[in-house]
Design a protein around this motif. Structure first.
Motif, mmCIF file in Angstrom:
data_model
loop_
_atom_site.group_PDB
_atom_site.id
_atom_site.type_symbol
_atom_site.label_atom_id
_atom_site.label_comp_id
_atom_site.label_asym_id
_atom_site.label_seq_id
_atom_site.Cartn_x
_atom_site.Cartn_y
_atom_site.Cartn_z
ATOM 1 N N LEU A 1 0.848 -1.197 0.000
ATOM 2 C CA LEU A 1 0.000 0.000 0.000
ATOM 3 C C LEU A 1 0.880 1.243 0.000
ATOM 4 C CD1 LEU A 1 -2.683 -1.122 2.596
ATOM 5 C CD2 LEU A 1 -2.584 -1.565 0.133
ATOM 6 N N ASN A 2 0.343 2.315 -0.566
ATOM 7 C CA ASN A 2 1.130 3.531 -0.760
ATOM 8 C C ASN A 2 0.631 4.672 0.119
ATOM 9 O OD1 ASN A 2 2.764 2.749 -3.367
ATOM 10 N ND2 ASN A 2 0.656 2.092 -3.713
ATOM 11 N N ASP A 3 1.568 5.373 0.766
ATOM 12 C CA ASP A 3 1.283 6.571 1.544
ATOM 13 C C ASP A 3 2.079 7.724 0.962
ATOM 14 O OD1 ASP A 3 -0.555 5.728 3.392
ATOM 15 O OD2 ASP A 3 0.551 6.531 5.101
ATOM 16 N N THR A 4 1.508 8.923 0.981
ATOM 17 C CA THR A 4 2.168 10.094 0.401
ATOM 18 C C THR A 4 2.175 11.263 1.376
ATOM 19 O OG1 THR A 4 1.508 9.457 -1.846
ATOM 20 C CG2 THR A 4 2.118 11.753 -1.509
ATOM 21 N N LEU A 5 3.324 11.930 1.465
ATOM 22 C CA LEU A 5 3.455 13.172 2.229
ATOM 23 C C LEU A 5 3.735 14.311 1.264
ATOM 24 C CD1 LEU A 5 5.611 12.662 5.466
ATOM 25 C CD2 LEU A 5 3.148 12.934 5.275
ATOM 26 N N VAL A 6 3.051 15.440 1.468
ATOM 27 C CA VAL A 6 3.268 16.639 0.656
ATOM 28 C C VAL A 6 3.687 17.768 1.602
ATOM 29 C CG1 VAL A 6 2.243 18.300 -0.935
ATOM 30 C CG2 VAL A 6 1.481 15.910 -0.975
ATOM 31 N N PRO A 7 4.902 18.309 1.452
ATOM 32 C CA PRO A 7 5.347 19.378 2.355
ATOM 33 C C PRO A 7 4.500 20.648 2.210
ATOM 34 C CG PRO A 7 7.189 18.460 1.107
ATOM 35 C CD PRO A 7 5.934 17.954 0.471
ATOM 36 N N ILE A 8 4.205 21.262 3.348
ATOM 37 C CA ILE A 8 3.565 22.586 3.375
ATOM 38 C C ILE A 8 4.643 23.571 3.788
ATOM 39 C CG2 ILE A 8 1.781 24.043 4.407
ATOM 40 C CD1 ILE A 8 0.233 21.475 5.056
ATOM 41 N N ARG A 9 4.864 24.573 2.977
ATOM 42 C CA ARG A 9 5.923 25.548 3.266
ATOM 43 C C ARG A 9 5.346 26.915 3.610
ATOM 44 N NH1 ARG A 9 8.111 22.411 -0.696
ATOM 45 N NH2 ARG A 9 10.231 21.666 -0.366
ATOM 46 N N MET A 10 6.002 27.560 4.541
ATOM 47 C CA MET A 10 5.727 28.966 4.814
ATOM 48 C C MET A 10 7.016 29.683 4.439
ATOM 49 S SD MET A 10 3.946 30.694 8.146
ATOM 50 C CE MET A 10 5.284 30.483 9.312
ATOM 51 N N VAL B 1 -3.410 3.322 -0.034
ATOM 52 C CA VAL B 1 -4.058 3.029 -1.310
ATOM 53 C C VAL B 1 -3.229 2.023 -2.095
ATOM 54 C CG1 VAL B 1 -2.908 4.973 -2.455
ATOM 55 C CG2 VAL B 1 -5.032 4.092 -3.395
ATOM 56 N N SER B 2 -3.893 1.242 -2.920
ATOM 57 C CA SER B 2 -3.211 0.297 -3.804
ATOM 58 C C SER B 2 -3.374 0.744 -5.251
ATOM 59 C CB SER B 2 -3.802 -1.105 -3.636
ATOM 60 O OG SER B 2 -3.241 -1.998 -4.589
ATOM 61 N N HIS B 3 -2.359 0.456 -6.074
ATOM 62 C CA HIS B 3 -2.456 0.733 -7.501
ATOM 63 C C HIS B 3 -2.939 -0.497 -8.276
ATOM 64 C CE1 HIS B 3 -0.793 4.535 -6.659
ATOM 65 N NE2 HIS B 3 0.471 4.183 -6.592
ATOM 66 N N GLU B 4 -3.129 -1.585 -7.570
ATOM 67 C CA GLU B 4 -3.617 -2.824 -8.194
ATOM 68 C C GLU B 4 -4.767 -3.373 -7.360
ATOM 69 O OE1 GLU B 4 -0.356 -5.590 -8.890
ATOM 70 O OE2 GLU B 4 1.019 -3.905 -8.652
ATOM 71 N N GLN B 5 -5.587 -4.198 -7.973
ATOM 72 C CA GLN B 5 -6.711 -4.778 -7.251
ATOM 73 C C GLN B 5 -6.212 -5.640 -6.079
ATOM 74 O OE1 GLN B 5 -9.943 -4.259 -7.484
ATOM 75 N NE2 GLN B 5 -9.636 -2.774 -9.140
ATOM 76 N N CYS B 6 -6.820 -5.439 -4.916
ATOM 77 C CA CYS B 6 -6.408 -6.185 -3.724
ATOM 78 C C CYS B 6 -7.188 -7.500 -3.646
ATOM 79 C CB CYS B 6 -6.624 -5.344 -2.471
ATOM 80 S SG CYS B 6 -5.498 -3.948 -2.386
ATOM 81 N N ASP B 7 -6.807 -8.416 -4.531
ATOM 82 C CA ASP B 7 -7.487 -9.708 -4.550
ATOM 83 C C ASP B 7 -6.789 -10.684 -3.601
ATOM 84 O OD1 ASP B 7 -5.146 -10.309 -5.858
ATOM 85 O OD2 ASP B 7 -6.053 -10.369 -7.848
ATOM 86 N N ASN B 8 -7.226 -11.923 -3.618
ATOM 87 C CA ASN B 8 -6.684 -12.916 -2.689
ATOM 88 C C ASN B 8 -5.190 -13.163 -2.892
ATOM 89 O OD1 ASN B 8 -8.997 -13.445 -1.178
ATOM 90 N ND2 ASN B 8 -9.797 -14.878 -2.708
ATOM 91 N N SER B 9 -4.729 -13.145 -4.142
ATOM 92 C CA SER B 9 -3.308 -13.405 -4.393
ATOM 93 C C SER B 9 -2.442 -12.287 -3.817
ATOM 94 C CB SER B 9 -3.042 -13.568 -5.889
ATOM 95 O OG SER B 9 -3.347 -12.383 -6.593
ATOM 96 N N ARG B 10 -2.904 -11.046 -3.932
ATOM 97 C CA ARG B 10 -2.144 -9.926 -3.349
ATOM 98 C C ARG B 10 -2.185 -9.995 -1.830
ATOM 99 N NH1 ARG B 10 -0.150 -5.500 -5.425
ATOM 100 N NH2 ARG B 10 -0.969 -4.188 -3.765
ATOM 101 N N TYR B 11 -3.325 -10.376 -1.285
ATOM 102 C CA TYR B 11 -3.370 -10.518 0.170
ATOM 103 C C TYR B 11 -2.404 -11.603 0.634
ATOM 104 C CZ TYR B 11 -4.495 -11.808 4.874
ATOM 105 O OH TYR B 11 -4.365 -12.100 6.207
#
Length: 310
Positions: free
Chosen positions: A108-117, A130-140
């Motif tokens: 699964l993918n996590d993303t951070l986006v910097p906030i700048r002042m 989030v996944s970029h591929e279907q989370c079927d039984n084989s992926r599990y």
């Protein structure tokens, strides 16, 4: 004879202190701007969107209505929670100049986006699980094998069921959502600057209020510390201490931000020469103005004019 030019080293990344980051994150999170965007983003993507202070050692999206049920389940395991926290630490370490995505052991993918002042990173926008591929039984099954290697013990049936509920978004579409977050992070950085300036205006301390009013009226000329302290009715040392405590900014920082904000209005709304605006805003030289403008706004005055008029 050719002259070999040495490349200028990139400027080091500047960060707000963890305490300042937590305070600004709390203030930003309470704005209507963030609430509106968070709702729209969650509705469009099906993903959680949270604000993350610098140096936060906690699970992302905990309790969020869009939290991935598999991630929530993994966090109930001590070793699972530790694996996720280490992944979050690695993600923050790499999220410096742009949005960064990290793929965890479960795929699964996590993303951070910097906030700048200005040039400083003050917090992060975070989304993912989030996944970029279907989370079927084989992926599990592959994810389950990784859990076994890490000693993460969960009820297999419950974990499989939760994993299959993961939101799936193809890479190109997800990158589009991340690009939206980068634009939103710019808006939040500008909002953070306004919030910090507004904090000074709403200070309950009379000395700080007098100083803010005086700066607003006289920003376009030199204001020595001794003069502003006298206006506030305090010694220079006491005034400096109280002003920083009440506003979160030093007197010089506040004066510089006020001058830059005044300059931004004229750059965006008039066709005056930038050099004339710089001197009219209280700066002693173009070089000083350019440095201050980039530090506060994160871009040069000429770039700001182009974006303001586009």
């Amino acid at each position: 004879m050719s002259i070999k030019r040495t490349k200028r080293a990139p400027a080091p990344i500047e960060y707000a202190s963890p305490e300042e980051s937590r305070e600004l994150t709390k203030s930003i999170g309470a704005t209507r701007l963030f609430a509106k965007y968070e709702r729209s983003f969650a509705a469009a993507s099906g993903l959680p969107l949270t604000l993350r202070p610098i140096g936060t050692f906690r699970m992302p999206a905990t309790g969020h209505k869009k939290e991935n049920p598999f991630c929530a389940l993994v966090s109930t395991s001590r070793k699972g929670c530790l694996a996720c926290l280490m992944a979050q630490s690695e993600l923050e370490k790499n999220a410096t100049d742009r949005a960064t995505t990290y793929r965890c052991f479960a795929g699964l993918n996590d993303t951070l986006v910097p906030i700048r002042m200005g040039r400083r990173i003050i917090a992060y926008l975070q989304t993912g699980q989030v996944s970029h591929e279907q989370c079927d039984n084989s992926r599990y099954d592959r994810a389950h094998s990784e859990m076994i290697l890490r000693g993460i013990e969960l009820d297999s049936q419950a974990a499989r069921k939760a994993y299959r509920k993961t939101v799936c978004i193809d890479r190109e579409a997800y990158n589009g959502f991340v690009k939206m977050l980068e634009i939103f992070a710019e808006s939040l950085g500008a909002a953070a600057n306004s919030l910090q300036m507004g904090k000074a205006e709403k200070s309950g301390n009379q000395a700080a209020q007098k100083a803010v009013r005086f700066i607003r009226q006289n920003f376009n000329r030199p204001i020595p510390l001794a003069e502003i302290a006298k206006v506030a009715g305090a010694s220079a040392r006491h005034f400096s201490k109280v002003f920083k405590e009440e506003t979160g900014l030093t007197f010089i920082d506040y004066l510089t931000r006020e001058r830059v904000e005044q300059a931004k209005k004229r750059i965006g709304e008039t066709s005056e020469r930038i050099s004339d605006i710089a001197f009219a805003s209280g700066f002693d030289s173009i070089a000083q103005f350019n440095r201050a403008f980039k530090k506060v706004s994160g871009e040069s005055p000429s770039s700001y004019r182009l974006s303001a008029n586009s």
